[in-house]
Scaffold this active site. Structure first.
Site, PDB file in Angstrom:
ATOM      1  N   ASP A 146      39.417  60.469  56.602  1.00  0.00           N
ATOM      2  CA  ASP A 146      38.887  59.672  55.479  1.00  0.00           C
ATOM      3  C   ASP A 146      37.681  58.844  55.948  1.00  0.00           C
ATOM      4  OD1 ASP A 146      40.224  57.737  56.941  1.00  0.00           O
ATOM      5  OD2 ASP A 146      41.370  56.939  55.247  1.00  0.00           O
ATOM      6  N   SER A 147      37.355  58.946  57.261  1.00  0.00           N
ATOM      7  CA  SER A 147      36.101  58.379  57.765  1.00  0.00           C
ATOM      8  C   SER A 147      34.915  59.037  57.066  1.00  0.00           C
ATOM      9  CB  SER A 147      36.000  58.572  59.287  1.00  0.00           C
ATOM     10  OG  SER A 147      36.283  59.903  59.643  1.00  0.00           O
ATOM     11  N   ASP A 205      43.510  64.042  55.957  1.00  0.00           N
ATOM     12  CA  ASP A 205      43.793  62.604  56.040  1.00  0.00           C
ATOM     13  C   ASP A 205      44.069  62.052  54.641  1.00  0.00           C
ATOM     14  OD1 ASP A 205      44.045  60.311  57.483  1.00  0.00           O
ATOM     15  OD2 ASP A 205      41.893  60.034  57.867  1.00  0.00           O
ATOM     16  N   LYS A 219      47.840  63.501  57.551  1.00  0.00           N
ATOM     17  CA  LYS A 219      47.966  62.286  58.374  1.00  0.00           C
ATOM     18  C   LYS A 219      48.088  61.085  57.436  1.00  0.00           C
ATOM     19  CE  LYS A 219      44.376  60.395  60.734  1.00  0.00           C
ATOM     20  NZ  LYS A 219      44.252  59.089  60.048  1.00  0.00           N
ATOM     21  N   GLU A 278      48.455  56.711  57.492  1.00  0.00           N
ATOM     22  CA  GLU A 278      48.355  55.490  58.299  1.00  0.00           C
ATOM     23  C   GLU A 278      49.577  54.610  58.054  1.00  0.00           C
ATOM     24  OE1 GLU A 278      44.673  53.355  57.776  1.00  0.00           O
ATOM     25  OE2 GLU A 278      43.474  55.134  58.146  1.00  0.00           O
ATOM     26  N   GLU A 313      45.086  54.106  67.374  1.00  0.00           N
ATOM     27  CA  GLU A 313      43.680  53.696  67.218  1.00  0.00           C
ATOM     28  C   GLU A 313      43.472  52.256  67.668  1.00  0.00           C
ATOM     29  OE1 GLU A 313      41.726  54.700  63.533  1.00  0.00           O
ATOM     30  OE2 GLU A 313      39.894  53.654  64.132  1.00  0.00           O
TER      31      GLU A 313
HETATM   32  O1  KIV Z   1      39.433  59.142  59.410  1.00  0.00           O
HETATM   33  C1  KIV Z   1      39.334  59.335  60.621  1.00  0.00           C
HETATM   34  O2  KIV Z   1      38.305  59.802  61.133  1.00  0.00           O
HETATM   35  C2  KIV Z   1      40.475  58.984  61.462  1.00  0.00           C
HETATM   36  C3  KIV Z   1      40.284  59.071  62.928  1.00  0.00           C
HETATM   37  C4  KIV Z   1      39.472  57.937  63.361  1.00  0.00           C
HETATM   38  C5  KIV Z   1      41.557  59.166  63.659  1.00  0.00           C
HETATM   39  O3  KIV Z   1      41.493  58.627  60.960  1.00  0.00           O
END
Ligand code: KIV
Length: 260
Positions: free
Chosen positions: A44-45, A83, A112, A114, A178
């Site tokens: 989600d970055s 994500d 994934k 969080e 992280e």
């Molecule tokens: O969204 C992302 O890029 C991440 C990584 C930093 C692990 O969650």
């Protein structure tokens, strides 16, 4: 070329470091897959490095699914992890199941989420339904407002291990750590049976992940934990400047680049 599965990732613990990187579109995923990364995370970055947002809170399911589809068209070998964006799983188990399902239908092999103990029941439900889950603890960017910024977390290693254990018991196949002190990351890694994958967590995790645009110098962010392998921004800019100059001077196109 054999496709990597979650079982392969679990087996790598203690034997071989797990290599992971983010990707968000067809070309970045093709490059990362040909470079033989074990895991490609559709992170989600993307909110920040692709869409120019100031944090990850503003990206939603629609964009994340679009990125996942593009990545999955390119990848032959790596395990693809989607994500789950802010509020796509925290709201209810039902939302989590529906949205995780959308990632798998778009071509992800796992999702994934969080969070630690507070989301363990959601993780368990997904895993029980056959949806592979990667955990993510320490500094959770989706909670940065409550930290007062993207600040180091996980100084209390017992507390970090409690979160990790709750996720392990819920059935995750790996956990991202992280921005935590490397001693905490080492402690958690040594006391878990599933692999840890660090970002800003030092050298003692079972694997490492960084953001594609940070590694290639294409993002404007500069974090202590990033190692840049290319000054992509200036290289791309110089190439584009030369192209623009060739247009202006009439040097592009020449007759070989034209049809008779
Ligand atoms: O969204 C992302 O890029 C991440 C990584 C930093 C692990 O969650």
């Amino acid at each position: 070329m054999e496709k990597i599965t979650i079982k392969d990732i679990i087996k790598m613990k203690g034997k071989e470091k797990i290599s992971a990187i983010t990707a968000y579109d067809y070309p970045s995923a093709l490059i990362a897959d040909e470079a033989k990364f074990d895991i490609i995370l559709v992170g989600d970055s993307a909110a920040m490095v692709i869409h120019g947002l100031k944090d990850t809170l503003g990206i939603g399911m629609e964009e994340m699914i679009m990125h996942t589809r593009a990545v999955s068209r390119a990848v032959k070998r790596a395990l693809i992890v989607g994500d789950m964006p802010f509020l796509s799983y925290q709201t209810s188990e039902r939302d989590a199941i529906e949205n995780a399902g959308k990632f798998l239908k778009a071509g992800a092999d796992a999702v994934k989420l969080e969070g630690g103990k507070e989301i363990a029941h959601i993780v368990k439900r997904l895993v029980d339904l056959g949806i592979p889950v990667m955990g993510h603890i320490g500094m959770n960017p989706q909670k940065y407002l409550s930290y007062g910024g993207f600040k180091l977390q996980g100084r209390d290693k017992e507390n970090l291990l409690e979160d990790a254990k709750a996720l392990e018991d819920a059935g995750v196949f790996s956990i991202v750590l992280e921005k935590v002190p490397y001693e905490s990351a080492r402690y958690v890694t040594e006391n878990l049976s599933v692999p840890t994958i660090g970002i800003g967590a030092g050298p003692y995790t079972d694997g490492q992940i960084l953001v594609f645009h940070d590694v290639l110098g294409l993002s404007l962010y500069k974090f202590k934990f990033v190692r840049r392998y290319l000054e992509g921004f200036s290289l791309f800019k110089e190439a584009l400047e030369r192209f623009r100059e060739d247009i202006k001077s009439g040097n592009f196109p020449n007759l070989e680049e034209s049809y008779e």
